[in-house]
Design a protein around this motif. Structure first.
Motif, PDB file in Angstrom:
ATOM      1  N   PRO A 347     -31.735  52.294 -90.001  1.00  0.00           N
ATOM      2  CA  PRO A 347     -30.730  51.748 -89.455  1.00  0.00           C
ATOM      3  C   PRO A 347     -29.365  52.244 -89.854  1.00  0.00           C
ATOM      4  O   PRO A 347     -28.442  52.455 -88.817  1.00  0.00           O
ATOM      5  N   ALA A 348     -29.031  52.732 -90.826  1.00  0.00           N
ATOM      6  CA  ALA A 348     -27.785  53.446 -91.420  1.00  0.00           C
ATOM      7  C   ALA A 348     -27.739  54.714 -90.432  1.00  0.00           C
ATOM      8  O   ALA A 348     -26.650  55.120 -89.841  1.00  0.00           O
ATOM      9  N   LEU A 349     -28.677  55.576 -90.175  1.00  0.00           N
ATOM     10  CA  LEU A 349     -28.413  56.819 -89.618  1.00  0.00           C
ATOM     11  C   LEU A 349     -28.285  56.384 -88.143  1.00  0.00           C
ATOM     12  O   LEU A 349     -27.406  57.132 -87.482  1.00  0.00           O
ATOM     13  N   LEU A 350     -28.771  55.353 -87.426  1.00  0.00           N
ATOM     14  CA  LEU A 350     -28.590  54.939 -85.960  1.00  0.00           C
ATOM     15  C   LEU A 350     -26.961  54.439 -86.008  1.00  0.00           C
ATOM     16  O   LEU A 350     -26.422  54.768 -85.020  1.00  0.00           O
ATOM     17  N   ILE A 351     -26.666  53.603 -87.153  1.00  0.00           N
ATOM     18  CA  ILE A 351     -25.098  53.275 -86.749  1.00  0.00           C
ATOM     19  C   ILE A 351     -24.404  54.483 -86.844  1.00  0.00           C
ATOM     20  O   ILE A 351     -23.393  54.472 -86.010  1.00  0.00           O
ATOM     21  N   ALA A 352     -24.525  55.317 -87.932  1.00  0.00           N
ATOM     22  CA  ALA A 352     -23.554  56.428 -88.013  1.00  0.00           C
ATOM     23  C   ALA A 352     -23.483  57.330 -86.834  1.00  0.00           C
ATOM     24  O   ALA A 352     -22.408  57.469 -86.055  1.00  0.00           O
ATOM     25  N   THR A 353     -24.623  57.877 -86.417  1.00  0.00           N
ATOM     26  CA  THR A 353     -24.723  58.658 -85.253  1.00  0.00           C
ATOM     27  C   THR A 353     -24.173  57.983 -83.921  1.00  0.00           C
ATOM     28  O   THR A 353     -23.616  58.536 -83.017  1.00  0.00           O
ATOM     29  N   THR A 354     -24.688  56.778 -83.692  1.00  0.00           N
ATOM     30  CA  THR A 354     -24.024  55.848 -82.534  1.00  0.00           C
ATOM     31  C   THR A 354     -22.376  55.683 -82.496  1.00  0.00           C
ATOM     32  O   THR A 354     -21.813  56.052 -81.522  1.00  0.00           O
ATOM     33  N   ALA A 355     -21.970  55.484 -83.688  1.00  0.00           N
ATOM     34  CA  ALA A 355     -20.355  55.353 -83.709  1.00  0.00           C
ATOM     35  C   ALA A 355     -19.912  56.706 -83.341  1.00  0.00           C
ATOM     36  O   ALA A 355     -18.769  56.766 -82.785  1.00  0.00           O
ATOM     37  N   ILE A 356     -20.417  57.794 -84.037  1.00  0.00           N
ATOM     38  CA  ILE A 356     -19.692  59.210 -83.813  1.00  0.00           C
ATOM     39  C   ILE A 356     -19.719  59.538 -82.256  1.00  0.00           C
ATOM     40  O   ILE A 356     -18.805  59.973 -81.569  1.00  0.00           O
ATOM     41  N   GLU A 357     -21.096  59.273 -81.838  1.00  0.00           N
ATOM     42  CA  GLU A 357     -21.242  59.767 -80.242  1.00  0.00           C
ATOM     43  C   GLU A 357     -20.348  58.647 -79.318  1.00  0.00           C
ATOM     44  O   GLU A 357     -19.576  59.260 -78.422  1.00  0.00           O
ATOM     45  N   GLN A 358     -19.985  57.457 -79.620  1.00  0.00           N
ATOM     46  CA  GLN A 358     -19.239  56.693 -78.817  1.00  0.00           C
ATOM     47  C   GLN A 358     -17.660  57.194 -78.824  1.00  0.00           C
ATOM     48  O   GLN A 358     -17.105  57.213 -77.865  1.00  0.00           O
ATOM     49  N   LEU A 359     -17.408  57.718 -80.114  1.00  0.00           N
ATOM     50  CA  LEU A 359     -16.129  57.901 -79.934  1.00  0.00           C
ATOM     51  C   LEU A 359     -15.985  59.441 -79.402  1.00  0.00           C
ATOM     52  O   LEU A 359     -14.997  59.640 -78.603  1.00  0.00           O
ATOM     53  N   THR A 360     -16.922  60.349 -79.699  1.00  0.00           N
ATOM     54  CA  THR A 360     -16.581  61.784 -79.254  1.00  0.00           C
ATOM     55  C   THR A 360     -16.814  61.692 -77.630  1.00  0.00           C
ATOM     56  O   THR A 360     -16.196  62.947 -77.045  1.00  0.00           O
ATOM     57  N   SER A 361     -17.572  60.803 -77.295  1.00  0.00           N
ATOM     58  CA  SER A 361     -17.860  60.665 -75.631  1.00  0.00           C
ATOM     59  C   SER A 361     -16.637  60.229 -75.075  1.00  0.00           C
ATOM     60  O   SER A 361     -16.477  60.594 -73.750  1.00  0.00           O
ATOM     61  N   GLN A 362     -15.850  59.248 -75.557  1.00  0.00           N
ATOM     62  CA  GLN A 362     -14.816  58.789 -74.882  1.00  0.00           C
ATOM     63  C   GLN A 362     -13.168  59.553 -75.097  1.00  0.00           C
ATOM     64  O   GLN A 362     -12.624  59.452 -74.221  1.00  0.00           O
ATOM     65  N   LEU A 363     -13.217  60.120 -76.287  1.00  0.00           N
ATOM     66  CA  LEU A 363     -11.967  60.825 -76.775  1.00  0.00           C
ATOM     67  C   LEU A 363     -12.840  62.413 -77.135  1.00  0.00           C
ATOM     68  O   LEU A 363     -12.837  62.818 -78.104  1.00  0.00           O
ATOM     69  N   CYS A 364     -12.776  63.268 -75.741  1.00  0.00           N
ATOM     70  CA  CYS A 364     -13.361  64.251 -75.924  1.00  0.00           C
ATOM     71  C   CYS A 364     -12.643  65.595 -76.330  1.00  0.00           C
ATOM     72  O   CYS A 364     -13.283  66.596 -76.456  1.00  0.00           O
ATOM     73  N   ASP A 365     -11.358  65.585 -76.563  1.00  0.00           N
ATOM     74  CA  ASP A 365     -10.433  66.396 -76.937  1.00  0.00           C
ATOM     75  C   ASP A 365      -9.855  66.236 -78.491  1.00  0.00           C
ATOM     76  O   ASP A 365      -8.728  66.424 -78.679  1.00  0.00           O
TER      77      ASP A 365
END
Length: 405
Positions: A347-365
């Motif tokens: 669960p900890a890995l899932l939370i961390a990777t999801t949070a990072i992916e959400q941010l970098t996919s919406q603010l890509c620069d």
């Protein structure tokens, strides 16, 4: 000269926070085990070798997790006590008691489906991103990495939204505390928060972690439930926030990661595992106490003396391999090992990777405003934690309101 005859090396203050690897290199000169200070006048032994760490973590016959005898030698206002004191939870107990508490936590988390955890993390991430997306700048520690797990775990525990912010300050202060007043205040605030939460759930159950713990077949008392919640919130928030921010700082300072935002080879998963090996969120923890005097890797340790495992030092023991990301993630102890290894690492890995992916996919620069080697780190003997992660990006205007019907 044996390490225990040498002066201890402090693991607190700005110098250690700014450059822990230099301190770990100095500690390795003592051998596999070295004397340290966790706060002024609070000594301990720190296991800095990978092999010695595994020997300790798997040897339950020699080593106990019960800190109660050790605590008797400390003043009640010792600043590290909130992090290391005995509690009725799996972190502080051995044998059947440990298994009883551990199983209750495992079973409670098993009630949360991975897709639900991912969706909850995404909702928390989107809530936070909307707050700063239009500004073109943010501190990804204060504005994102720290509140993401806070919002998520409060959701999982059924906490009313108006109480969310009460959790951040005491958790941070407990990890960083170097003064008795700071430590006592943080511990009292955190305990009050959890006590109120458990009392609410006793009156009104819901589909949440606290209610599942209250109703678990282990028959936990109210006090025991409160202590499992204390552990869950502390372990779920502070280390996860550090994992997210440390991984983001690596992605934004290394072109091999940054290009991945546009389809390169290295991903958020790679960044998270790079951090777990090289900058583990909990750097020095895993308190153990010998049941009897022991000669351990050349050091005589008396019964009930405090011994911590340096996951950070053990993970980065020189191995002749080049620095940087590894396709296998590299062998590491960030989740500990043996019977007390983290029971909810997936669960900890899932939370961390999801949070990072959400941010970098919406603010890509996203771009760091200062070089990574100048980023400030929070003091404290237990963690590897950025104080700030300032970035700029192209502002994203808020989504327009739906057309009226």
């Amino acid at each position: 000269m044996s390490p225990y005859l040498r002066p201890p090396i402090p693991l607190y203050g700005a110098d250690f926070a700014a450059d822990p690897q230099t301190v770990y290199a100095a500690l390795r000169r003592y051998g596999q085990v070295a004397p340290v200070e966790l706060a002024p006048g609070v000594g301990a032994y720190l296991v800095v070798g990978y092999r010695a760490a595994l020997d300790l973590l798997h040897d339950t016959a020699t080593w106990s997790k019960d800190s109660r005898v050790w605590q008797q030698s400390l003043p009640p206002d010792c600043p590290v006590l909130p992090m290391l004191m005995w509690r009725p939870n799996p972190l502080s107990n051995d044998g059947p008691a440990h298994q009883r508490y551990r199983q209750a936590i495992i079973d409670a988390f098993a009630m949360i489906e991975p897709h639900e955890l991912r969706a909850g993390t995404a909702r928390a991430a989107d809530t936070l991103i909307r707050r700063f997306a239009a500004t073109g700048s943010a501190d990804l520690v204060a504005d994102y990495a720290r509140p993401v797990p806070l919002l998520l775990f409060n959701q999982l525990c059924g906490v009313p939204e108006e109480h969310h912010d009460r959790l951040v300050a005491p958790l941070a202060a407990m990890v960083e505390a170097t003064s008795p007043d700071q430590a006592n205040r943080a511990g009292a605030d955190f305990l009050a928060y959890v006590t109120e939460l458990v009392a609410r759930k006793q009156r009104h159950r819901g589909p949440d972690l606290v209610s599942w713990l209250l109703d678990h077949p282990a028959g936990l008392s109210t006090e025991e439930v409160a202590d499992q919640v204390l552990l869950t919130l502390a372990a779920g928030n502070e280390p996860t926030a550090n994992l997210i921010s440390n991984a983001l700082s690596r992605m934004l300072s290394d072109d091999r990661y940054y290009s991945s935002l546009a389809g390169g080879a290295l991903t958020a998963w790679d960044a998270v595992h790079d951090v777990l090996r090289n900058e583990p969120p909990m750097a020095n923890f895993g308190a153990h106490f010998p049941r009897h005097a022991v000669d351990f890797h050349g050091v005589r340790i008396e019964a009930h003396e405090l011994v911590l495992v340096s996951y950070a030092a053990a993970n980065t023991t020189p191995d002749g391999l080049p620095p940087g990301p590894r396709t296998d993630g590299g062998a590491h102890l960030a989740w500990s090992a043996g019977p007390h290894a983290c029971p909810v690492k997936n669960p900890a890995l899932l939370i961390a990777t999801t949070a990072i992916e959400q941010l970098t996919s919406q603010l890509c620069d996203l771009e760091l405003t200062i070089p990574r080697n100048q980023l400030p780190w929070r003091p404290g003997p237990f963690h590897t934690a950025l104080a700030h992660l300032p970035v700029t990006f192209t502002p994203v205007p808020p989504e327009p309101a739906p057309w009226p019907r």
